[in-house]
Design a protein around this motif. Sequence first.
Motif, PDB file in Angstrom:
ATOM      1  N   VAL A  12      18.683  66.137 106.878  1.00 26.00           N
ATOM      2  CA  VAL A  12      17.642  64.847 106.100  1.00 26.00           C
ATOM      3  C   VAL A  12      16.980  64.362 106.350  1.00 26.00           C
ATOM      4  O   VAL A  12      16.529  64.764 107.816  1.00 26.00           O
ATOM      5  CB  VAL A  12      19.669  63.578 106.657  1.00 26.00           C
ATOM      6  CG1 VAL A  12      18.609  63.407 107.458  1.00 26.00           C
ATOM      7  CG2 VAL A  12      19.685  62.939 105.141  1.00 26.00           C
ATOM      8  N   GLN A  13      16.637  63.701 104.893  1.00 28.26           N
ATOM      9  CA  GLN A  13      15.619  63.229 104.725  1.00 28.26           C
ATOM     10  C   GLN A  13      15.313  62.041 105.371  1.00 28.26           C
ATOM     11  O   GLN A  13      16.240  61.229 105.303  1.00 28.26           O
ATOM     12  CB  GLN A  13      15.157  63.739 103.505  1.00 28.26           C
ATOM     13  CG  GLN A  13      15.150  64.839 102.769  1.00 28.26           C
ATOM     14  CD  GLN A  13      14.353  64.482 101.432  1.00 28.26           C
ATOM     15  OE1 GLN A  13      14.178  63.932 100.387  1.00 28.26           O
ATOM     16  NE2 GLN A  13      14.085  65.570 100.589  1.00 28.26           N
ATOM     17  N   SER A  17      21.234  59.472 105.470  1.00 30.80           N
ATOM     18  CA  SER A  17      22.017  58.637 106.045  1.00 30.80           C
ATOM     19  C   SER A  17      22.477  60.070 106.566  1.00 30.80           C
ATOM     20  O   SER A  17      23.157  61.004 105.903  1.00 30.80           O
ATOM     21  CB  SER A  17      23.335  57.536 105.349  1.00 30.80           C
ATOM     22  OG  SER A  17      22.202  57.129 104.764  1.00 30.80           O
ATOM     23  N   LEU A  18      23.531  60.094 107.858  1.00 27.25           N
ATOM     24  CA  LEU A  18      24.510  60.843 108.154  1.00 27.25           C
ATOM     25  C   LEU A  18      25.468  60.122 108.913  1.00 27.25           C
ATOM     26  O   LEU A  18      25.521  58.883 109.354  1.00 27.25           O
ATOM     27  CB  LEU A  18      24.128  61.594 108.620  1.00 27.25           C
ATOM     28  CG  LEU A  18      23.228  63.079 108.501  1.00 27.25           C
ATOM     29  CD1 LEU A  18      22.416  63.397 110.100  1.00 27.25           C
ATOM     30  CD2 LEU A  18      23.466  63.946 107.649  1.00 27.25           C
ATOM     31  N   ASN A  85      22.317  55.545 109.432  1.00 23.41           N
ATOM     32  CA  ASN A  85      21.772  55.399 107.555  1.00 23.41           C
ATOM     33  C   ASN A  85      20.039  54.829 107.911  1.00 23.41           C
ATOM     34  O   ASN A  85      20.079  54.797 109.047  1.00 23.41           O
ATOM     35  CB  ASN A  85      22.136  54.068 107.022  1.00 23.41           C
ATOM     36  CG  ASN A  85      23.563  54.011 107.191  1.00 23.41           C
ATOM     37  OD1 ASN A  85      23.671  54.265 105.951  1.00 23.41           O
ATOM     38  ND2 ASN A  85      24.563  52.836 107.291  1.00 23.41           N
ATOM     39  N   SER A  86      18.696  55.235 107.476  1.00 20.61           N
ATOM     40  CA  SER A  86      17.903  54.534 107.479  1.00 20.61           C
ATOM     41  C   SER A  86      16.981  55.649 108.451  1.00 20.61           C
ATOM     42  O   SER A  86      16.218  55.714 109.248  1.00 20.61           O
ATOM     43  CB  SER A  86      17.207  53.310 107.234  1.00 20.61           C
ATOM     44  OG  SER A  86      17.386  52.472 106.295  1.00 20.61           O
ATOM     45  N   LEU A  87      17.307  57.144 107.953  1.00 21.12           N
ATOM     46  CA  LEU A  87      16.800  57.823 109.273  1.00 21.12           C
ATOM     47  C   LEU A  87      15.762  58.290 109.671  1.00 21.12           C
ATOM     48  O   LEU A  87      14.980  58.808 108.313  1.00 21.12           O
ATOM     49  CB  LEU A  87      17.698  59.045 109.650  1.00 21.12           C
ATOM     50  CG  LEU A  87      19.462  58.639 110.255  1.00 21.12           C
ATOM     51  CD1 LEU A  87      19.946  59.761 109.244  1.00 21.12           C
ATOM     52  CD2 LEU A  87      19.100  58.920 111.289  1.00 21.12           C
ATOM     53  N   THR A 125      18.807  66.709 112.631  1.00 23.10           N
ATOM     54  CA  THR A 125      17.177  66.645 111.945  1.00 23.10           C
ATOM     55  C   THR A 125      16.821  66.122 110.679  1.00 23.10           C
ATOM     56  O   THR A 125      17.786  66.266 110.296  1.00 23.10           O
ATOM     57  CB  THR A 125      17.099  67.841 111.539  1.00 23.10           C
ATOM     58  OG1 THR A 125      17.539  68.874 112.678  1.00 23.10           O
ATOM     59  CG2 THR A 125      15.624  68.132 111.686  1.00 23.10           C
ATOM     60  N   VAL A 126      15.928  65.048 111.337  1.00 22.38           N
ATOM     61  CA  VAL A 126      15.376  64.093 110.140  1.00 22.38           C
ATOM     62  C   VAL A 126      13.480  64.803 110.095  1.00 22.38           C
ATOM     63  O   VAL A 126      13.139  64.172 110.256  1.00 22.38           O
ATOM     64  CB  VAL A 126      15.269  62.694 110.540  1.00 22.38           C
ATOM     65  CG1 VAL A 126      15.097  61.838 109.375  1.00 22.38           C
ATOM     66  CG2 VAL A 126      16.315  62.487 111.455  1.00 22.38           C
TER      67      VAL A 126
END
Length: 128
Positions: A12-13, A17-18, A85-87, A125-126
Amino acid sequence: QLQLVQSGGGLVQPGGSLRLSCAASGYTLDYYAIGWFRQAPGKEREGVSCISSSGGGSTKYADSVKGRFTISRDNAKNTVYLEMNSLKPEDTAIYYCAAKIRGLRTMCDMTRIFFGSWGQGTQVTVSS
C-alpha cells in the motif's frame, strides 16, 4: 488446539489503509485476549495492539500506532481484525496475531512471552 489463520496485508502507498484478519479454528476466541505484533527486518518483534476477551472489551495500542490503528473482534465469525489507516513506511513489517495463553488470559497486554498459538504472519509493505 487453538490455531490462528491470518489474511489481509499487502502493498500500500503511504497514507493508505489495510485490514488484517485473524481467524480461529479448533477453539473459540471468546475467552482469550488477542494481540497483534509486528517484526521489521533486523528488529525484534514488538507489540502493536491487543484486545481483551469478549467479556471485557478493553484495547491497547503501541504509541507508534495510536490514533491510526483499530483492533476489534467479531465473535460470530471467531475473528479479530486490525484496521490500519494512515499507513507510514515505518509500519512495514510482518504482522502476527497471537492468543494470550499465559498469565491472565482474558486481560489485554502486549507482553510477548504471554502469547502463543501464533498466526502464520502476513507481510505489510508501505511504499510509494
